[in-house]
Motif scaffolding. Structure first.
Motif: not given
Length: 329
Positions: A106-115
């Motif tokens: 989950f945390a890795a997915g939020f590396a992109d600020p648009k997510v």
């Protein structure tokens, strides 16, 4: 620890799931990306709240809260969001356990600020020890699990599935919380779709928002014996039709049924063909699976028609409230 702070919200309502609740909390505590906190939101059950408060009295990482809104899963989630401290809020079902790297993915997915949201893969644990031969994988959403037809890997989606999902806090600032009056209430028909409605609302409020499912973020979800029977299958698919009618009424049929069109025109026909082929080859359950797919579609369609009529007459409503300020108690 790199990545965002994540609060985990687990909504609970019955002492019948006591061991499951303890297992869910233990799985969160064992994460490779440690949770900032775990919030247990108790849905109008004082005995359960007292028992959990005693269980976790010495635990600095677990808080027990009462649902501050009307009975039901949506208000419980909103209570957890308002009380949480994390930059990201993840949701785990009370009868599920997360694999060790669940929050890390989950945390890795939020590396992109648009997510704005990341969901995961939910695997069934059948009470009988194995999938009923007649139960089609295309309908695993009936028991709250990831179903055949969802794309593999980490992919963009219209909506995540609520029992295994995470949202950036700012998503709720933009779109409000989960709608009440749609979705689960422990005493009523097994409605759903509250996360679908929220995700569509979020995409309208933030057109640049990216919503993902990462199938490496895995949880294992218990399927009680009562839900392995065709009677529950029929009830749940009918309820899904009712729920989809409410969603379509709220956000319009174009968005409300966008994913369902592909599902019913491609995924389900392929499932029927597979089932009939297995029947011809004398493989167990083939005809049953094909029949269950057809029955599921017809029952859901019936629920959608009834729900649409009720919604037009004003007999079924739900409301969206802004999520309150974070409570730091």
């Amino acid at each position: 620890m790199s990545g965002p702070d994540i609060s985990v919200v687990i909504c609970v309502y019955t002492e019948d799931r006591w061991e499951d609740i303890l297992a869910a909390v233990s799985s969160v505590r064992a994460q490779s990306h440690p949770a900032l906190e775990t919030l247990l939101v108790v849905d109008h059950n004082e005995a359960l709240r007292d028992r959990l408060a005693k269980e976790y009295k010495e635990a600095g990482d677990v808080r027990v809260l009462a649902n501050a809104g009307p009975r039901g899963l949506s208000a419980g989630r909103n209570t957890g969001i308002a009380a949480s401290r994390g930059e990201v809020i993840a949701f785990l079902d009370d009868d599920a356990v997360a694999e060790r790297d669940w929050l890390r993915h989950f945390a890795a997915g939020f590396a992109d600020p648009k997510v704005m949201a990341v969901g995961g893969r939910t695997v069934p644990i059948w009470a009988s020890g194995r999938r009923p031969a007649w139960f089609p994988e295309e309908f695993d959403w009936v028991v709250g699990c990831t179903y055949r037809g969802l794309p593999p890997g980490r992919v963009r989606v219209r909506n995540v599935l609520g029992g295994n999902a995470s949202f950036r806090r700012t998503a709720f600032d933009a779109a409000g919380g989960f709608a009440t009056g749609i979705g689960r209430d422990g005493d009523k028909r097994p409605l759903g779709c509250e996360e679908t409605e929220l995700c569509i609302r979020l995409s309208r409020a933030r057109p640049d928002a990216v919503l993902l499912i990462d199938d490496r973020a895995v949880i294992h979800h218990r399927v009680p014996e009562a839900r392995e029977h065709f009677g529950y299958f029929r009830t749940r698919t009918y309820a899904e039709g009712l729920s989809k009618a409410l969603v379509a009424r709220s956000v319009g049929a174009d968005k409300g049924l966008e994913s369902e069109r592909r599902y019913t025109t491609r995924v389900l026909p392929a499932g029927v063909v597979r089932g009939l082929r297995d029947a011809v080859l004398a493989r167990p359950g083939g005809a049953g699976r094909a029949g269950a797919i057809v029955a599921g579609v017809l029952t859901a369609a019936g629920g959608y028609v009834v729900g649409s009529v009720r919604a037009r007459r004003g007999g079924a409503t739900f409301s969206v409230a802004p999520v309150g300020e974070a409570a730091h108690d």
